[in-house]
Every structure is written in structure tokens, then in C-alpha cells.
Design an enzyme around this catalytic site. Structure first.
Site, PDB file in Angstrom:
ATOM      1  N   LYS A  42      -6.156 -28.763 -17.504  1.00 30.01           N
ATOM      2  CA  LYS A  42      -5.625 -28.375 -16.554  1.00 30.01           C
ATOM      3  C   LYS A  42      -4.087 -27.964 -16.380  1.00 30.01           C
ATOM      4  CE  LYS A  42      -8.760 -31.457 -13.981  1.00 30.01           C
ATOM      5  NZ  LYS A  42      -8.853 -32.526 -13.200  1.00 30.01           N
ATOM      6  N   GLY A  43      -3.399 -28.709 -17.386  1.00 27.20           N
ATOM      7  CA  GLY A  43      -1.953 -28.630 -17.289  1.00 27.20           C
ATOM      8  C   GLY A  43      -1.383 -27.289 -17.290  1.00 27.20           C
ATOM      9  N   ASP A 102       3.505 -32.241 -27.753  1.00 23.41           N
ATOM     10  CA  ASP A 102       3.837 -33.413 -27.712  1.00 23.41           C
ATOM     11  C   ASP A 102       3.538 -34.005 -29.024  1.00 23.41           C
ATOM     12  OD1 ASP A 102       5.036 -35.834 -26.705  1.00 23.41           O
ATOM     13  OD2 ASP A 102       2.921 -36.434 -25.933  1.00 23.41           O
ATOM     14  N   PHE A 151       8.456 -38.616 -20.241  1.00 21.48           N
ATOM     15  CA  PHE A 151       7.066 -38.391 -19.453  1.00 21.48           C
ATOM     16  C   PHE A 151       7.439 -37.366 -18.236  1.00 21.48           C
ATOM     17  CE2 PHE A 151       3.403 -38.646 -16.987  1.00 21.48           C
ATOM     18  CZ  PHE A 151       2.420 -38.345 -17.832  1.00 21.48           C
ATOM     19  N   VAL A 152       7.149 -36.349 -18.354  1.00 19.81           N
ATOM     20  CA  VAL A 152       7.452 -35.244 -17.354  1.00 19.81           C
ATOM     21  C   VAL A 152       6.355 -34.954 -16.382  1.00 19.81           C
ATOM     22  CG1 VAL A 152       9.590 -34.333 -18.323  1.00 19.81           C
ATOM     23  CG2 VAL A 152       7.346 -33.546 -18.832  1.00 19.81           C
TER      24      VAL A 152
HETATM   25  P1  5GP Z   1      -0.318 -33.795 -27.740  1.00 23.64           P
HETATM   26  O1  5GP Z   1       0.139 -35.257 -27.624  1.00 23.64           O
HETATM   27  O2  5GP Z   1      -1.688 -33.680 -28.011  1.00 23.64           O
HETATM   28  O3  5GP Z   1       0.399 -32.871 -28.133  1.00 23.64           O
HETATM   29  O4  5GP Z   1      -0.629 -33.495 -26.040  1.00 23.64           O
HETATM   30  C1  5GP Z   1      -1.592 -33.876 -25.303  1.00 23.64           C
HETATM   31  C2  5GP Z   1      -1.490 -33.821 -23.850  1.00 23.64           C
HETATM   32  O5  5GP Z   1      -0.877 -34.551 -23.179  1.00 23.64           O
HETATM   33  C3  5GP Z   1      -0.768 -32.423 -23.113  1.00 23.64           C
HETATM   34  O6  5GP Z   1      -1.432 -31.385 -23.184  1.00 23.64           O
HETATM   35  C4  5GP Z   1      -0.435 -32.993 -22.000  1.00 23.64           C
HETATM   36  O7  5GP Z   1      -1.506 -32.534 -21.002  1.00 23.64           O
HETATM   37  C5  5GP Z   1      -0.320 -34.465 -22.309  1.00 23.64           C
HETATM   38  N1  5GP Z   1       1.353 -34.725 -22.196  1.00 23.64           N
HETATM   39  C6  5GP Z   1       2.251 -34.944 -23.230  1.00 23.64           C
HETATM   40  N2  5GP Z   1       3.467 -35.146 -22.674  1.00 23.64           N
HETATM   41  C7  5GP Z   1       3.403 -35.277 -21.490  1.00 23.64           C
HETATM   42  C8  5GP Z   1       4.243 -35.352 -20.443  1.00 23.64           C
HETATM   43  O8  5GP Z   1       5.373 -35.488 -20.688  1.00 23.64           O
HETATM   44  N3  5GP Z   1       3.619 -35.450 -19.209  1.00 23.64           N
HETATM   45  C9  5GP Z   1       2.460 -34.984 -18.789  1.00 23.64           C
HETATM   46  N4  5GP Z   1       2.269 -34.895 -17.579  1.00 23.64           N
HETATM   47  N5  5GP Z   1       1.552 -34.881 -19.782  1.00 23.64           N
HETATM   48  C10 5GP Z   1       2.014 -35.012 -21.238  1.00 23.64           C
HETATM   49 MG    MG Z   2      -2.574 -30.536 -21.565  1.00 25.39          MG
END
Ligand code: 5GP
Ligand code: MG
Length: 178
Positions: A42-43, A102, A151-152
Site C-alpha cells: 500500500k506504500g 531500502d 525510519f520515515v
Molecule cells: P526493502 O527493504 O525490501 O527494500 O523495503 C521493504 C519495504 O519496507 C518498503 O517497501 C517499505 O514498505 C518498507 N520500508 C523500508 N524502509 C522504510 C521506512 O523508512 N519507513 C517505512 N514506513 N517503511 C519502510
Molecule cells: Mg512498500
């Protein structure tokens, strides 16, 4: 809700102007094509909704929903698709729209599934990039903002499913986590 933020990292105005810039560039690049926008729920719902209105092009919209099981809301966990992967991208010009890159584990998984379907082209647009946290070999073609390892929340990004409706992107006060 703003009172839960320690500080605003990216203001509503900064987001609006960057989203408009990205929209203009994509409009130019995809002229005479009809891309498929693929929103990773949903992000990236909020980012997708704003970006698509900055595209002066015929385009279609699809979405997939992913969830990662996390030991804590701020620590990456194992990924799963919460709905079956039913989007057919073969032969299409696909623009994947994601909130944040991330560790890269989410997107390397998704991009792999998509590539296997032989799209005509595949582009990855992310609003935020946290390059310092990368584990998987995936890079975005378009990045809205490069951010530090914090973490945002806001503008679609959640903490325990909340704060997605904040119009800016910010960092929560430590007291919210305890
Ligand atoms: P990945 O680690 O696989 O690149 O990211 C996975 C998911 O983690 C992202 O799509 C997002 O939903 C969540 N995520 C990563 N960093 C953050 C952050 O700083 N804040 C939030 N709210 N979600 C995050
Ligand atoms: Mg996401």
C-alpha cells in the site's frame, strides 16, 4: 498527527515539485507509448495517485499487494504476496512505482517476477532511496529523494499501518515506538 513527528524530512511542497518533475520527464520519455503503471501497495498508493496525474499520456494502472513479516515494524522481514500475482505485463512498457528502496529485497523479488513475463520494457521509479541499507542488487531508474538511514513515515509510508495520510515525510518521535 504532525505532533508525533520529531521532524519533517521532506515537506509537502518539496514532494509536490519533485513529483511534477518526474511526471514531466516520464511524459517526454513515453511519448507515443501507453505505459502500464504498477503500484506496489500500500506504500506507493499516494505517490502513484499524484504521479499519474502528472503524466500527460494514455496509461493503464495495475497494483500488487506485498507484505513483509517483520519482527518489529521497522526491521525488514520475509516477503510475501498477499494477493496472487495476476498482472500480465508481457509485451507492455511497465513502470513500477514503489515508495522506498531500502534493503532492495522487495524490489528484487518483484522485478524478478516481472522480468520473467517478458515486458517490452521495465522501469523502476521510487520516491525514496536509502542506498546505505542495500542488500540486494537492485537500483532504481528514477529516484525522488535520496534519504539517510532513518525510519520515515507519511505520504503513503506507515508505522503499524498509521501515518500514511501525512502529507509530508518525517521521522517519528522515539516515544511513539515505546
Ligand atoms: P526493502 O527493504 O525490501 O527494500 O523495503 C521493504 C519495504 O519496507 C518498503 O517497501 C517499505 O514498505 C518498507 N520500508 C523500508 N524502509 C522504510 C521506512 O523508512 N519507513 C517505512 N514506513 N517503511 C519502510
Ligand atoms: Mg512498500
Amino acid at each position: 498527527m504532525n505532533q508525533d513527528l520529531a521532524y519533517v524530512m521532506i515537506s509537502e511542497e518539496e514532494i509536490r515539485s519533485r513529483v511534477r518533475e518526474i511526471g514531466l520527464a516520464l511524459t517526454e520519455e513515453y511519448r507515443d507509448r501507453e505505459p502500464m503503471l504498477l503500484c506496489i501497495m500500500k506504500g506507493s498508493l499516494v505517490f502513484t495517485a499524484d504521479l499519474m496525474r502528472c503524466l500527460d499520456l494514455p496509461c493503464t494502472l495495475e497494483s500488487i499487494t506485498l507484505s513483509s513479516y517483520r519482527a518489529a515494524a521497522t526491521i525488514p522481514g520475509d516477503l510475501s504476496l498477499t494477493t496472487p500475482f495476476e498482472v500480465d505485463v508481457s509485451g507492455r512498457d511497465v513502470i513500477v512505482i514503489e515508495d522506498i528502496l531500502d534493503t532492495g529485497r522487495t524490489l528484487s523479488y518483484v522485478m524478478g517476477l516481472l522480468k520473467a513475463q517478458n515486458p517490452a520494457s521495465l522501469k523502476l521509479v521510487v520516491l525514496l532511496d536509502k542506498p546505505s541499507r542495500r542488500e540486494a542488487a537492485v537500483e532504481a531508474d528514477v529516484v525522488g529523494f535520496t534519504v539517510p538511514d532513518e525510519f520515515v513515515v507519511g505520504y503513503g509510508l506507515d508505522y503499524n499501518q498509521k501515518y500514511r495520510n501525512l502529507p509530508c515525510i518525517g521521522v517519528l518521535k522515539p516515544s511513539i515506538y515505546s
